[in-house]
Design a protein around this motif. Structure first.
Motif, mmCIF file in Angstrom:
data_model
loop_
_atom_site.group_PDB
_atom_site.id
_atom_site.type_symbol
_atom_site.label_atom_id
_atom_site.label_comp_id
_atom_site.label_asym_id
_atom_site.label_seq_id
_atom_site.Cartn_x
_atom_site.Cartn_y
_atom_site.Cartn_z
ATOM 1 N N GLU A 1 0.828 -1.219 0.000
ATOM 2 C CA GLU A 1 0.000 0.000 0.000
ATOM 3 C C GLU A 1 0.861 1.266 0.000
ATOM 4 N N ILE A 2 1.950 1.251 0.767
ATOM 5 C CA ILE A 2 2.822 2.425 0.817
ATOM 6 C C ILE A 2 3.487 2.628 -0.551
ATOM 7 N N ASP A 3 3.801 1.545 -1.233
ATOM 8 C CA ASP A 3 4.295 1.654 -2.612
ATOM 9 C C ASP A 3 3.302 2.427 -3.486
ATOM 10 N N HIS A 4 2.006 2.142 -3.317
ATOM 11 C CA HIS A 4 0.986 2.841 -4.110
ATOM 12 C C HIS A 4 1.105 4.360 -3.951
ATOM 13 N N LEU A 5 1.487 4.812 -2.753
ATOM 14 C CA LEU A 5 1.573 6.259 -2.502
ATOM 15 C C LEU A 5 2.770 6.876 -3.220
ATOM 16 N N ASN A 6 3.664 6.011 -3.682
ATOM 17 C CA ASN A 6 4.828 6.481 -4.437
ATOM 18 C C ASN A 6 4.729 6.151 -5.921
ATOM 19 N N GLY A 7 3.546 5.719 -6.341
ATOM 20 C CA GLY A 7 3.361 5.392 -7.752
ATOM 21 C C GLY A 7 4.006 4.080 -8.165
ATOM 22 N N VAL A 8 4.326 3.252 -7.166
ATOM 23 C CA VAL A 8 4.986 1.972 -7.434
ATOM 24 C C VAL A 8 3.959 0.841 -7.332
ATOM 25 N N LEU A 9 3.993 -0.075 -8.298
ATOM 26 C CA LEU A 9 3.047 -1.196 -8.314
ATOM 27 C C LEU A 9 3.803 -2.513 -8.131
ATOM 28 N N PHE A 10 3.077 -3.537 -7.659
ATOM 29 C CA PHE A 10 3.780 -4.802 -7.351
ATOM 30 C C PHE A 10 4.477 -5.385 -8.573
ATOM 31 N N THR A 11 3.937 -5.072 -9.757
ATOM 32 C CA THR A 11 4.537 -5.610 -10.987
ATOM 33 C C THR A 11 5.941 -5.021 -11.220
ATOM 34 N N ASP A 12 6.219 -3.853 -10.625
ATOM 35 C CA ASP A 12 7.558 -3.247 -10.741
ATOM 36 C C ASP A 12 8.584 -4.044 -9.940
ATOM 37 N N ARG A 13 8.111 -4.670 -8.872
ATOM 38 C CA ARG A 13 9.019 -5.365 -7.957
ATOM 39 C C ARG A 13 9.014 -6.871 -8.154
ATOM 40 N N ALA A 14 8.017 -7.370 -8.878
ATOM 41 C CA ALA A 14 7.840 -8.819 -8.977
ATOM 42 C C ALA A 14 8.965 -9.470 -9.764
ATOM 43 N N THR A 15 9.377 -10.644 -9.295
ATOM 44 C CA THR A 15 10.379 -11.415 -10.015
ATOM 45 C C THR A 15 9.705 -12.233 -11.113
ATOM 46 N N ARG A 16 8.392 -12.412 -10.976
ATOM 47 C CA ARG A 16 7.643 -13.237 -11.903
ATOM 48 C C ARG A 16 6.206 -12.735 -11.841
ATOM 49 N N VAL A 17 5.551 -12.588 -13.004
ATOM 50 C CA VAL A 17 4.153 -12.147 -13.047
ATOM 51 C C VAL A 17 3.393 -13.104 -13.951
ATOM 52 N N TRP A 18 2.192 -13.504 -13.536
ATOM 53 C CA TRP A 18 1.407 -14.416 -14.380
ATOM 54 C C TRP A 18 -0.080 -14.197 -14.168
ATOM 55 N N LYS A 19 -0.870 -14.803 -15.066
ATOM 56 C CA LYS A 19 -2.326 -14.755 -14.911
ATOM 57 C C LYS A 19 -2.752 -15.927 -14.049
ATOM 58 N N PRO A 20 -3.459 -15.653 -12.972
ATOM 59 C CA PRO A 20 -3.850 -16.756 -12.088
ATOM 60 C C PRO A 20 -4.897 -17.651 -12.743
ATOM 61 N N ARG A 21 -4.858 -18.910 -12.372
ATOM 62 C CA ARG A 21 -5.942 -19.808 -12.783
ATOM 63 C C ARG A 21 -7.175 -19.445 -11.960
ATOM 64 N N GLU A 22 -8.330 -19.861 -12.435
ATOM 65 C CA GLU A 22 -9.567 -19.501 -11.720
ATOM 66 C C GLU A 22 -9.630 -20.114 -10.336
ATOM 67 N N ASP A 23 -9.020 -21.289 -10.190
ATOM 68 C CA ASP A 23 -9.079 -21.965 -8.885
ATOM 69 C C ASP A 23 -7.900 -21.585 -7.995
ATOM 70 N N GLU A 24 -7.308 -20.438 -8.288
ATOM 71 C CA GLU A 24 -6.136 -19.988 -7.542
ATOM 72 C C GLU A 24 -6.483 -18.652 -6.861
ATOM 73 N N PRO A 25 -7.232 -18.697 -5.777
ATOM 74 C CA PRO A 25 -7.677 -17.443 -5.176
ATOM 75 C C PRO A 25 -6.501 -16.671 -4.563
ATOM 76 N N ILE A 26 -6.574 -15.372 -4.649
ATOM 77 C CA ILE A 26 -5.488 -14.542 -4.138
ATOM 78 C C ILE A 26 -6.081 -13.309 -3.471
ATOM 79 N N GLU A 27 -5.430 -12.872 -2.394
ATOM 80 C CA GLU A 27 -5.935 -11.688 -1.727
ATOM 81 C C GLU A 27 -5.443 -10.447 -2.446
ATOM 82 N N LEU A 28 -6.324 -9.508 -2.638
ATOM 83 C CA LEU A 28 -6.006 -8.336 -3.435
ATOM 84 C C LEU A 28 -5.806 -7.114 -2.550
ATOM 85 N N GLU A 29 -4.887 -6.251 -2.989
ATOM 86 C CA GLU A 29 -4.458 -5.133 -2.162
ATOM 87 C C GLU A 29 -4.602 -3.839 -2.931
#
Ligand code: NI
Length: 181
Positions: free
Chosen positions: A153-181
């Motif tokens: 959340e603090i990253d959001h205040l600096n215009g930074v998104l998790f995709t900037d920091r992620a080592t790997r990004v993918w599309k989740p499968r439907e049966d792969e629930p994830i908590e959203l921030e």
């Protein structure tokens, strides 16, 4: 208390630095209440003001500390240990004042980046300094998933998104629930 619209990429406000809050007036109180409601409705475990199109340094976080202790709890659950209750935090002009050297990997998703998740390394423990909704100073020590949510959340205040920091990004499968921030 109306719900606010959650903006998504490529909305430019998500890439701007938010300004410090200086006025603790009625409008701010309404914004905070709306953000809490919007986070719960989404549902999400955290929300930053730029995600509702407000360029101010304000975040809300609500999470039950149990997932970071999943393995222990599995054992304890058999003995009937109750889940921990959800904790709600409102933090204005937050600043990370201390961060553990130890970092942990975890999988994150963001309400402003629908349909993507990623593996992100975060500090295991942090100390956060800021103001509560009435402008009173507060300092928090958080760890595990709670620390991860605050860093996201603090990253959001600096215009930074998790995709900037992620080592790997993918599309989740439907049966792969994830908590959203
Ligand atoms: Ni996010």
């Amino acid at each position: 208390m109306p719900l606010r619209e959650i903006v998504t990429l490529p909305e430019p406000i998500l890439r701007r630095k938010a300004k410090p809050v200086t006025k603790f007036d009625r409008d701010l109180q309404s914004l905070i209440d709306d953000m809490i409601e919007t986070m719960r409705d989404a549902p999400g475990v955290g929300l930053a003001a730029p995600q509702v199109n407000i360029g101010e340094q304000l975040i809300v976080v609500e999470y039950a500390e149990h997932e970071d202790e999943e393995e222990e709890l599995e054992d304890e659950d058999a003995e009937g240990t109750p889940q921990k209750p959800k904790k709600l935090y409102v933090m204005i002009n937050p600043e990370i004042v201390k961060a553990s050297e130890e970092k942990v990997m975890g999988i994150e998703g963001c309400l402003s980046i629908p349909g993507l998740q990623g593996e992100v390394e975060r500090h295991e423990k942090i100390q956060v300094k800021g103001l509560n909704r009435f402008g009173k100073p507060q300092k928090l020590k958080v760890e595990g998933w709670m620390a991860r949510i605050f860093q996201h959340e603090i990253d959001h205040l600096n215009g930074v998104l998790f995709t900037d920091r992620a080592t790997r990004v993918w599309k989740p499968r439907e049966d792969e629930p994830i908590e959203l921030e």
